[in-house]
Scaffold this motif. Structure first.
Motif, PDB file in Angstrom:
ATOM      1  N   GLU A   1      15.100  16.975   1.111  1.00 30.65           N
ATOM      2  CA  GLU A   1      14.109  16.966   2.195  1.00 30.65           C
ATOM      3  C   GLU A   1      12.851  17.735   1.785  1.00 30.65           C
ATOM      4  OE1 GLU A   1      16.129  16.739   6.540  1.00 30.65           O
ATOM      5  OE2 GLU A   1      16.626  18.537   5.393  1.00 30.65           O
ATOM      6  N   ARG A   2      13.058  18.900   1.213  1.00 37.12           N
ATOM      7  CA  ARG A   2      11.922  19.745   0.817  1.00 37.12           C
ATOM      8  C   ARG A   2      11.038  19.052  -0.200  1.00 37.12           C
ATOM      9  NH1 ARG A   2      10.466  23.025  -3.072  1.00 37.12           N
ATOM     10  NH2 ARG A   2      12.379  22.664  -4.274  1.00 37.12           N
TER      11      ARG A   2
ATOM     12  N   ASN B   1       8.966  15.927   1.119  1.00 39.82           N
ATOM     13  CA  ASN B   1       7.808  16.250   1.958  1.00 39.82           C
ATOM     14  C   ASN B   1       6.517  16.312   1.159  1.00 39.82           C
ATOM     15  OD1 ASN B   1       9.199  16.401   4.378  1.00 39.82           O
ATOM     16  ND2 ASN B   1       9.657  18.597   4.150  1.00 39.82           N
ATOM     17  N   LYS B   2       6.635  16.511  -0.158  1.00 38.89           N
ATOM     18  CA  LYS B   2       5.444  16.647  -1.014  1.00 38.89           C
ATOM     19  C   LYS B   2       5.134  15.355  -1.765  1.00 38.89           C
ATOM     20  CE  LYS B   2       6.690  21.488  -1.869  1.00 38.89           C
ATOM     21  NZ  LYS B   2       7.016  22.493  -2.916  1.00 38.89           N
TER      22      LYS B   2
ATOM     23  N   THR C   1      12.946  11.103   7.330  1.00 39.98           N
ATOM     24  CA  THR C   1      11.823  11.638   6.563  1.00 39.98           C
ATOM     25  C   THR C   1      10.629  10.738   6.844  1.00 39.98           C
ATOM     26  OG1 THR C   1      11.112  12.441   4.385  1.00 39.98           O
ATOM     27  CG2 THR C   1      12.214  10.297   4.443  1.00 39.98           C
ATOM     28  N   ASN C   2       9.464  11.123   6.391  1.00 38.91           N
ATOM     29  CA  ASN C   2       8.295  10.267   6.623  1.00 38.91           C
ATOM     30  C   ASN C   2       7.371  10.318   5.420  1.00 38.91           C
ATOM     31  OD1 ASN C   2       6.162  12.471   7.150  1.00 38.91           O
ATOM     32  ND2 ASN C   2       7.787  12.975   8.634  1.00 38.91           N
TER      33      ASN C   2
ATOM     34  N   ASN D   1       8.151   6.410   9.365  1.00 38.84           N
ATOM     35  CA  ASN D   1       9.459   7.042   9.311  1.00 38.84           C
ATOM     36  C   ASN D   1      10.413   6.244   8.433  1.00 38.84           C
ATOM     37  OD1 ASN D   1       8.852   9.190  11.022  1.00 38.84           O
ATOM     38  ND2 ASN D   1       9.314   7.984  12.863  1.00 38.84           N
TER      39      ASN D   1
END
Length: 410
Positions: free
Chosen positions: A285-286, A289-290, A388-389, A394
């Protein structure tokens, strides 16, 4: 068969051996199965039950022997201290179902003679040996009307079928040793037994695992929800005296204590496994996000390569359609590739899968499925999914974690 069956019947020269039936939750002996042995006084030898009944069949004395076995079993059961606190399991020779018109009334008579309540007796019937469903139902209903328990014996052997359980609704289902033996090592045996257990709950029957000899099989049966247990692990058939009772109770207490420790260990291991899986999910997830969506799959590949517990990773859009390929880790090239088992491909529809449906329709941020057989590998897995997006859209990330490897022997 060097013995005279007629002489044995005339002298009533048979012996009842009792094998305990136990409840691990209650930590006590709740029943006894009566097992008949013949005794040849002329040769001072014991006669195995199969030889005894074969001889009776040849001498056209099956009904006579069956009645003697039932009468003797009830008589000997009555002699046991605290017999009122247990249930006597009496085997009913299926060969007499169509021959003995006084079948149920004879058993009632024997119980009345000894002062044994009908609710202390369970009649065991091998359902696979009864070809006529209507006859099976008739026999069961008559026993049940009188107040006897009815148990279907050796279920899972030969041609047993689940439909028989539905139409007969027995009080107790005795699961055959062929399914119980080595169940701790066989996912497929466990799956069959779980099906029987679930159906038993639906129709109001108790389940009994017979033929238990190994602790690991007992632990597995307990985890699945089996109600009653029988086998050499607890006691061999024989005289039910004070020594036999004490030995059996000690085995029950020992087993119950180990089950408790196993449950505690299993809970700890599952927690640790869940923590490890959570770390992997949070790290993915982390990183996502980038990233732009075009870079997701490289991240998926690195995650799958770095973690042995990860089988596959794939991405779904908001409609449940797969975006891009299924990513599998290094060393996972041996995944099955055939019509039924193959990793999902781009544009495959996942909209009916739990890991999509619960996220998209119930508003959950994360979801874990129950263990299931992966169509990507044929192995037992559990899927974790999370939202997540990217680019204001989404997506749902799905990670298949290996729950258990299924080898040839399992």
């Amino acid at each position: 068969m060097n013995f005279d069956i007629k002489a044995i019947l005339a002298k009533e020269s048979i012996i009842t051996a009792f094998q305990p039936i136990v409840s691990l939750k209650r930590k006590k002996i709740v029943g006894l199965e009566a097992l008949t042995r013949g005794y040849d006084t002329a040769n001072d030898t014991m006669i195995a039950p199969n030889l005894l009944f074969e001889a009776a069949d040849e001498a056209d004395a099956t009904i006579e022997l069956d009645r003697l076995c039932r009468r003797t079993a009830i008589k000997n059961f009555r002699k046991i201290k605290n017999f009122k606190d247990m249930v006597l399991f009496v085997n009913l020779n299926t060969a007499v179902l169509n021959q003995d018109g006084e079948l149920q009334m004879r058993t009632k008579q024997y119980a009345d003679q000894e002062g044994v309540s009908y609710c202390n007796i369970a009649m065991e019937i091998v359902e696979s040996a009864v070809e006529n469903n209507s006859k099976l139902i008739e026999v069961i209903e008559k026993y049940r009307e009188l107040g006897f328990f009815v148990a279907l014996d050796d279920f899972g052997a030969l041609h047993s079928n689940l439909n028989r359980l539905v139409i007969t609704k027995p009080d107790i289902i005795k699961i055959d040793r062929c399914l119980v033996n080595n169940v701790s090592k066989s996912y497929y045996q466990r799956s069959i037994i779980k099906s029987i257990i679930e159906l038993a709950k639906t129709i109001g029957s108790l389940t009994l695992a017979e033929g238990l000899e190994e602790e690991e099989d007992i632990f597995t049966c307990y985890e699945m929800g089996i109600d009653l247990y029988q086998g050499f692990y607890f006691a061999r058939p024989g005289a039910f005296d004070e020594i036999a009772v004490e030995n059996c109770i000690n085995r029950i207490l020992t087993c119950a204590d180990k089950i408790k420790r196993n449950i505690e260990t299993s809970i700890h291991e599952n927690k640790e496994k869940h923590k490890e899986n959570q770390k992997i999910i949070e790290e993915v997830e982390r990183r996502l996000n980038k990233l732009a969506i075009k870079d997701f799959f490289q991240e998926f590949q690195e995650t799958a390569n770095e973690n042995d517990s990860v089988q596959c990773i794939y991405l779904l859009d908001s409609n449940g359609t797969q975006i891009g390929p299924t990513i599998c880790g290094c060393g996972k090239k041996s995944l099955k590739q055939n019509h039924f088992f193959r990793p999902a491909e781009e544009l495959d529809d996942h909209s009916l899968k739990d890991y999509y449906y619960y996220i998209s329709h119930l508003g959950l941020e994360r979801f874990y499925t129950n263990p299931y057989i992966s169509l990507a590998s044929g192995q037992l897995c559990r899927t974790a999914s999370f939202l997540t997006n990217a680019g204001a859209k989404n997506y749902i990330v799905c990670i298949d974690f290996i729950e258990q490897k299924l080898h040839a022997e399992t």
